[in-house]
Design a protein around this motif. Structure first.
Motif, PDB file in Angstrom:
ATOM      1  N   UNK A 110       0.832  -1.205   0.000  1.00  0.00           N
ATOM      2  CA  UNK A 110       0.000   0.000   0.000  1.00  0.00           C
ATOM      3  C   UNK A 110       0.867   1.255   0.000  1.00  0.00           C
ATOM      4  N   UNK A 111       1.930   1.233   0.804  1.00  0.00           N
ATOM      5  CA  UNK A 111       2.852   2.371   0.853  1.00  0.00           C
ATOM      6  C   UNK A 111       3.509   2.563  -0.506  1.00  0.00           C
ATOM      7  N   UNK A 112       3.948   1.462  -1.112  1.00  0.00           N
ATOM      8  CA  UNK A 112       4.590   1.539  -2.427  1.00  0.00           C
ATOM      9  C   UNK A 112       3.612   2.078  -3.469  1.00  0.00           C
ATOM     10  N   UNK A 113       2.384   1.559  -3.458  1.00  0.00           N
ATOM     11  CA  UNK A 113       1.382   2.045  -4.415  1.00  0.00           C
ATOM     12  C   UNK A 113       1.059   3.520  -4.165  1.00  0.00           C
ATOM     13  N   UNK A 114       0.978   3.899  -2.893  1.00  0.00           N
ATOM     14  CA  UNK A 114       0.706   5.295  -2.580  1.00  0.00           C
ATOM     15  C   UNK A 114       1.825   6.179  -3.112  1.00  0.00           C
ATOM     16  N   UNK A 115       3.065   5.742  -2.888  1.00  0.00           N
ATOM     17  CA  UNK A 115       4.201   6.515  -3.384  1.00  0.00           C
ATOM     18  C   UNK A 115       4.187   6.597  -4.908  1.00  0.00           C
ATOM     19  N   UNK A 116       3.834   5.491  -5.560  1.00  0.00           N
ATOM     20  CA  UNK A 116       3.748   5.498  -7.027  1.00  0.00           C
ATOM     21  C   UNK A 116       2.664   6.469  -7.490  1.00  0.00           C
ATOM     22  N   UNK A 117       1.529   6.437  -6.816  1.00  0.00           N
ATOM     23  CA  UNK A 117       0.420   7.320  -7.194  1.00  0.00           C
ATOM     24  C   UNK A 117       0.807   8.783  -6.951  1.00  0.00           C
ATOM     25  N   UNK A 118       1.447   9.052  -5.814  1.00  0.00           N
ATOM     26  CA  UNK A 118       1.865  10.423  -5.511  1.00  0.00           C
ATOM     27  C   UNK A 118       2.899  10.884  -6.541  1.00  0.00           C
ATOM     28  N   UNK A 119       3.871  10.016  -6.860  1.00  0.00           N
ATOM     29  CA  UNK A 119       4.898  10.378  -7.838  1.00  0.00           C
ATOM     30  C   UNK A 119       4.260  10.612  -9.204  1.00  0.00           C
ATOM     31  N   UNK A 120       3.334   9.735  -9.594  1.00  0.00           N
ATOM     32  CA  UNK A 120       2.648   9.909 -10.876  1.00  0.00           C
ATOM     33  C   UNK A 120       1.836  11.198 -10.858  1.00  0.00           C
ATOM     34  N   UNK A 121       1.218  11.514  -9.725  1.00  0.00           N
ATOM     35  CA  UNK A 121       0.444  12.756  -9.599  1.00  0.00           C
ATOM     36  C   UNK A 121       1.341  13.976  -9.725  1.00  0.00           C
ATOM     37  N   UNK A 122       2.503  13.922  -9.057  1.00  0.00           N
ATOM     38  CA  UNK A 122       3.445  15.031  -9.150  1.00  0.00           C
ATOM     39  C   UNK A 122       3.943  15.195 -10.588  1.00  0.00           C
ATOM     40  N   UNK A 123       4.261  14.062 -11.217  1.00  0.00           N
ATOM     41  CA  UNK A 123       4.732  14.126 -12.613  1.00  0.00           C
ATOM     42  C   UNK A 123       3.633  14.703 -13.508  1.00  0.00           C
ATOM     43  N   UNK A 124       2.393  14.264 -13.271  1.00  0.00           N
ATOM     44  CA  UNK A 124       1.270  14.768 -14.083  1.00  0.00           C
ATOM     45  C   UNK A 124       1.057  16.261 -13.829  1.00  0.00           C
ATOM     46  N   UNK A 125       1.150  16.640 -12.560  1.00  0.00           N
ATOM     47  CA  UNK A 125       0.977  18.063 -12.226  1.00  0.00           C
ATOM     48  C   UNK A 125       2.085  18.889 -12.881  1.00  0.00           C
ATOM     49  N   UNK A 126       3.323  18.384 -12.809  1.00  0.00           N
ATOM     50  CA  UNK A 126       4.449  19.104 -13.426  1.00  0.00           C
ATOM     51  C   UNK A 126       4.261  19.200 -14.936  1.00  0.00           C
ATOM     52  N   UNK A 127       3.822  18.118 -15.556  1.00  0.00           N
ATOM     53  CA  UNK A 127       3.586  18.137 -17.006  1.00  0.00           C
ATOM     54  C   UNK A 127       2.458  19.105 -17.343  1.00  0.00           C
ATOM     55  N   UNK A 128       1.388  19.050 -16.526  1.00  0.00           N
ATOM     56  CA  UNK A 128       0.270  19.964 -16.765  1.00  0.00           C
ATOM     57  C   UNK A 128       0.715  21.422 -16.559  1.00  0.00           C
ATOM     58  N   UNK A 129       1.550  21.674 -15.541  1.00  0.00           N
ATOM     59  CA  UNK A 129       2.041  23.017 -15.287  1.00  0.00           C
ATOM     60  C   UNK A 129       2.882  23.509 -16.459  1.00  0.00           C
TER      61      UNK A 129
END
Length: 181
Positions: A110-129
């Protein structure tokens, strides 16, 4: 009472003591009956008594053997019950350990998946920005070019001209900002 005494003295015979011939005949008859009973009946009685004694002793031995066997079976049952309880406790302990391991694994996953989701979210936010920043710069550049074209009074459709106008505009803004300080 005197009459009774006279009768007793007159007859020398005592009514309690039988005459000798009767006594001898009774004694012979007794010995014959006793001998017959001793020869015929007593062995049968002894045989029946011996059979009963053997049956009773055999029953006692069987009962003791059954009791010994029952005690042995009881001890085996108790040993099996203790072993089953020990096995159940061991299985319970293993299940608890497996449960704890599974919970730890699930938490780590769960921690690993959460970290993956957070990292993917940050990457998506950075790409969107970046995409929004790029789109905003293009829109601002186009608006600035259109505004500059209206202010200058000439068309700035040419890319080289647009660059020169934007550079001049930015330089003017920087000079004004420095002068205001």
């Amino acid at each position: 009472m005197s009459q009774l005494l006279t009768l007793a003295v007159e007859g020398s015979e005592n009514p309690l003591v039988p005459p000798i011939p009767e006594l001898v005949i009774g004694l012979i008859a007794f010995v014959i009956v006793f001998g017959f009973l001793a020869k015929k009946l007593l062995p049968n009685i002894n045989k029946v008594l011996e059979e009963r004694r053997e049956a009773i002793e055999g029953g006692i031995e069987k009962a003791e053997a059954a009791q010994t066997e029952a005690q042995s079976v009881l001890e085996q049952y108790k040993a099996q019950l203790a072993e089953a309880r020990h096995e159940a406790a061991r299985l319970r302990q293993e299940a608890q350990e497996q449960g704890a391991t599974l919970i730890a694994e699930m938490r780590a996953e769960g921690q690993r998946q959460r970290e993956e989701i957070v990292a993917a979210g940050h990457a998506q936010i950075e790409a969107d920005r970046k995409a929004a920043s790029s789109a905003l710069r293009q829109d601002v550049g186009k608006l600035a070019t259109d505004l500059a074209g209206k202010l200058v009074g000439e068309s700035l459709e040419d890319h080289a001209r647009q660059s020169r106008v934007i550079d001049r505009f930015l330089e003017d803004l920087e000079e004004k900002a420095e002068a205001a300080r």
